[in-house]
Design an enzyme around this catalytic site. Structure first.
Site, PDB file in Angstrom:
ATOM      1  N   SER A  67      37.901  41.140  29.353  1.00  0.00           N
ATOM      2  CA  SER A  67      37.999  39.816  30.161  1.00  0.00           C
ATOM      3  C   SER A  67      36.147  40.580  30.010  1.00  0.00           C
ATOM      4  CB  SER A  67      37.579  40.115  31.736  1.00  0.00           C
ATOM      5  OG  SER A  67      36.838  39.386  32.365  1.00  0.00           O
TER       6      SER A  67
ATOM      7  N   LEU B 113      28.742  40.157  35.996  1.00  0.00           N
ATOM      8  CA  LEU B 113      28.921  38.517  36.504  1.00  0.00           C
ATOM      9  C   LEU B 113      28.704  37.326  36.171  1.00  0.00           C
ATOM     10  CD1 LEU B 113      31.765  40.116  39.479  1.00  0.00           C
ATOM     11  CD2 LEU B 113      32.351  40.074  36.848  1.00  0.00           C
TER      12      LEU B 113
ATOM     13  N   CYS C 254      34.583  45.618  38.992  1.00  0.00           N
ATOM     14  CA  CYS C 254      33.667  45.673  38.344  1.00  0.00           C
ATOM     15  C   CYS C 254      32.905  46.825  39.286  1.00  0.00           C
ATOM     16  CB  CYS C 254      33.049  44.465  38.915  1.00  0.00           C
ATOM     17  SG  CYS C 254      31.107  43.771  37.755  1.00  0.00           S
TER      18      CYS C 254
ATOM     19  N   GLY D 239      33.701  51.503  25.923  1.00  0.00           N
ATOM     20  CA  GLY D 239      34.225  51.964  24.174  1.00  0.00           C
ATOM     21  C   GLY D 239      35.480  52.821  23.627  1.00  0.00           C
TER      22      GLY D 239
ATOM     23  N   GLY E  21      40.505  49.507  27.653  1.00  0.00           N
ATOM     24  CA  GLY E  21      39.833  50.981  27.227  1.00  0.00           C
ATOM     25  C   GLY E  21      39.414  51.388  26.046  1.00  0.00           C
ATOM     26  N   GLY E  22      38.408  51.209  25.542  1.00  0.00           N
ATOM     27  CA  GLY E  22      38.550  52.200  23.972  1.00  0.00           C
ATOM     28  C   GLY E  22      39.304  51.645  23.039  1.00  0.00           C
TER      29      GLY E  22
HETATM   30  C1  LIG Z   1      29.608  43.877  28.240  1.00  0.00           C
HETATM   31  C2  LIG Z   1      30.648  43.656  29.282  1.00  0.00           C
HETATM   32  C3  LIG Z   1      30.983  43.058  30.424  1.00  0.00           C
HETATM   33  C4  LIG Z   1      32.342  43.250  31.049  1.00  0.00           C
HETATM   34  N1  LIG Z   1      32.393  41.838  31.953  1.00  0.00           N
HETATM   35  C5  LIG Z   1      33.611  42.206  32.599  1.00  0.00           C
HETATM   36  C6  LIG Z   1      34.141  40.677  33.368  1.00  0.00           C
HETATM   37  O1  LIG Z   1      33.572  40.175  33.516  1.00  0.00           O
HETATM   38  N2  LIG Z   1      35.485  41.389  34.090  1.00  0.00           N
HETATM   39  C7  LIG Z   1      36.002  42.131  33.968  1.00  0.00           C
HETATM   40  O2  LIG Z   1      37.175  42.485  35.047  1.00  0.00           O
HETATM   41  N3  LIG Z   1      35.736  43.527  33.290  1.00  0.00           N
HETATM   42  C8  LIG Z   1      34.086  43.300  32.933  1.00  0.00           C
HETATM   43  N4  LIG Z   1      33.795  44.274  31.339  1.00  0.00           N
HETATM   44  C9  LIG Z   1      35.233  45.078  31.133  1.00  0.00           C
HETATM   45  C10 LIG Z   1      36.357  45.293  30.155  1.00  0.00           C
HETATM   46  O3  LIG Z   1      36.778  43.910  30.265  1.00  0.00           O
HETATM   47  C11 LIG Z   1      36.984  46.712  30.000  1.00  0.00           C
HETATM   48  O4  LIG Z   1      37.460  46.567  31.663  1.00  0.00           O
HETATM   49  C12 LIG Z   1      36.183  47.929  29.796  1.00  0.00           C
HETATM   50  O5  LIG Z   1      34.898  47.137  28.508  1.00  0.00           O
HETATM   51  C13 LIG Z   1      36.556  49.373  28.776  1.00  0.00           C
HETATM   52  O6  LIG Z   1      37.336  48.423  27.713  1.00  0.00           O
HETATM   53  P1  LIG Z   1      36.941  48.484  26.279  1.00  0.00           P
HETATM   54  O7  LIG Z   1      36.452  50.004  25.970  1.00  0.00           O
HETATM   55  O8  LIG Z   1      38.001  47.964  25.466  1.00  0.00           O
HETATM   56  O9  LIG Z   1      35.593  47.712  26.082  1.00  0.00           O
HETATM   57  C14 LIG Z   1      33.084  43.920  30.793  1.00  0.00           C
HETATM   58  C15 LIG Z   1      32.551  44.942  30.068  1.00  0.00           C
HETATM   59  C16 LIG Z   1      31.284  45.209  28.949  1.00  0.00           C
HETATM   60  C17 LIG Z   1      31.186  46.005  27.929  1.00  0.00           C
END
Ligand SMILES: Cc1cc2nc3c(=O)[nH]c(=O)nc-3n(C[C@H](O)[C@H](O)[C@H](O)COP(=O)(O)O)c2cc1C
Length: 317
Positions: A27, A79, A135, A226, A252-253
């Site tokens: 998301s 959000l 969040c 990341g 996550g990452g």
């Molecule tokens: C720019 C950005 C916006 C995000 N917006 C949301 C969101 O609207 N709702 C949500 O549940 N998680 C949101 N997340 C979290 C991601 O869905 C995810 O849980 C988190 O970034 C860890 O995964 P990643 O390391 O692959 O990014 C957001 C993350 C980023 C970087």
């Protein structure tokens, strides 16, 4: 390229949700799907999780709200989204026409409002609801309670129960990393009637601009994501899967198939690709392609890999 194949080796399920493969988008990192469609055929993914939708549109937090960090990024988007009506009118029709699973992420300021939103999303094209209970970039004072839902088992349970009562769709409860006992939160979501858990949201963090002597982000702190956070996510998935029977979606990452494999072997039934899509818009596709190759080489299947590291841990005593 990832073929259109729906072979059993990639298939998985998250509770009642059947997925042709275990790779979804996270998301907030893939818009509402359409924004990314010029990069690859997004319908090939196991599913698309939307940006979190709230009852009313939100402008998000003041800028700057993004900072780069070693092996990750810090965000405090807050959000920003089109709101429920805008989502149903302008975003859902595109998603509903795709031949893949559509998971709508929602966030509310009270348990009751989670129920209202989930009820409004009982419409064609919505396959599951992900409750964003975690969040770190919004204030939780508005709804009469002052802590994040995913910081308190009773709030988690109430939000899930309200959504459960209002919707016949699979309910996924998305939890955050900064809790002392993730299994207690997962158990609360299970009591509320969740079909699955998703871990993890971003990790609260801060970057200081030493020249300006103040935090880089206008809001002060933000959420770290990341590659830097991956070991935290893998650990949380491992702990949840060891403690509970609910299926878990790991996030996550993840930016490579190897990363996704870690989550699957920790026990996740599916994974989400987040920040990597900002770096490389084809990241989710690439993860899927890499998994497909791995499974072919190994002569294995996603289902056979799920929890493989858990079992090994057991046999090692
Ligand atoms: C720019 C950005 C916006 C995000 N917006 C949301 C969101 O609207 N709702 C949500 O549940 N998680 C949101 N997340 C979290 C991601 O869905 C995810 O849980 C988190 O970034 C860890 O995964 P990643 O390391 O692959 O990014 C957001 C993350 C980023 C970087």
């Amino acid at each position: 390229m990832v073929s259109g194949d729906r072979s059993d080796s990639l298939a998985t399920s998250v509770g009642p949700l059947r997925l042709r493969n275990p790779v979804l988008t996270a998301s907030g990192t893939f818009g509402y799907g359409q924004e990314m469609a010029s990069f690859f055929d997004v319908a090939k993914l196991g599913g698309i999780v939307t940006k979190t939708v709230t009852m009313r549109p939100r402008p998000g937090n003041p800028t700057p709200r993004i900072a780069e960090t070693p092996a990750g990024m810090l965000n405090s988007i807050g959000l920003q989204n089109v709101g429920l009506d805008g989502f149903l009118r302008d975003k859902l029709p595109y998603l509903a026409a795709l031949d893949t699973v559509v998971v709508v992420s929602i966030m509310a300021s009270t348990a009751e409002e989670f129920g209202e939103l989930a009820g409004e999303l009982r419409v064609e094209g919505v396959d599951a609801i992900e409750l964003n209970l975690s969040c770190p970039n919004v204030s939780y004072g508005d709804g009469g309670q002052h802590v994040m839902f995913a910081h308190a088992p009773e709030l988690t349970e109430a939000a899930v129960a309200a959504a459960r009562a209002a919707s016949d769709r699979p309910i996924v409860a998305k939890l955050g990393p900064d809790v002392p006992d993730i299994a207690a939160l997962g158990a609360a979501a299970q009591r509320g009637g969740a079909d699955a858990l998703c871990v993890m949201n971003t990790v609260p963090g801060m970057v200081i601009d030493t020249a300006a002597k103040r935090p880089v982000l206008a809001r002060g702190s933000g959420g770290l994501s990341g590659p830097a956070v991956r070991p935290i996510g893998v650990r949380l998935v491992y702990q949840l899967c060891a403690a509970l029977s609910l299926p878990v979606v790991g996030v996550g990452g993840i930016s490579t198939a190897e990363d996704a494999l870690q989550y699957l072997m920790a026990g996740a039934h599916a994974v989400q690709v987040g920040t990597a899509s900002f770096v490389r818009p084809t990241a989710a596709h690439d993860v899927l392609h890499g998994l497909q190759e791995y499974l072919q080489d190994e002569g294995s299947s996603v289902e056979a890999l799920i929890g493989a590291a858990q079992r090994k841990g057991e046999s090692n005593g």
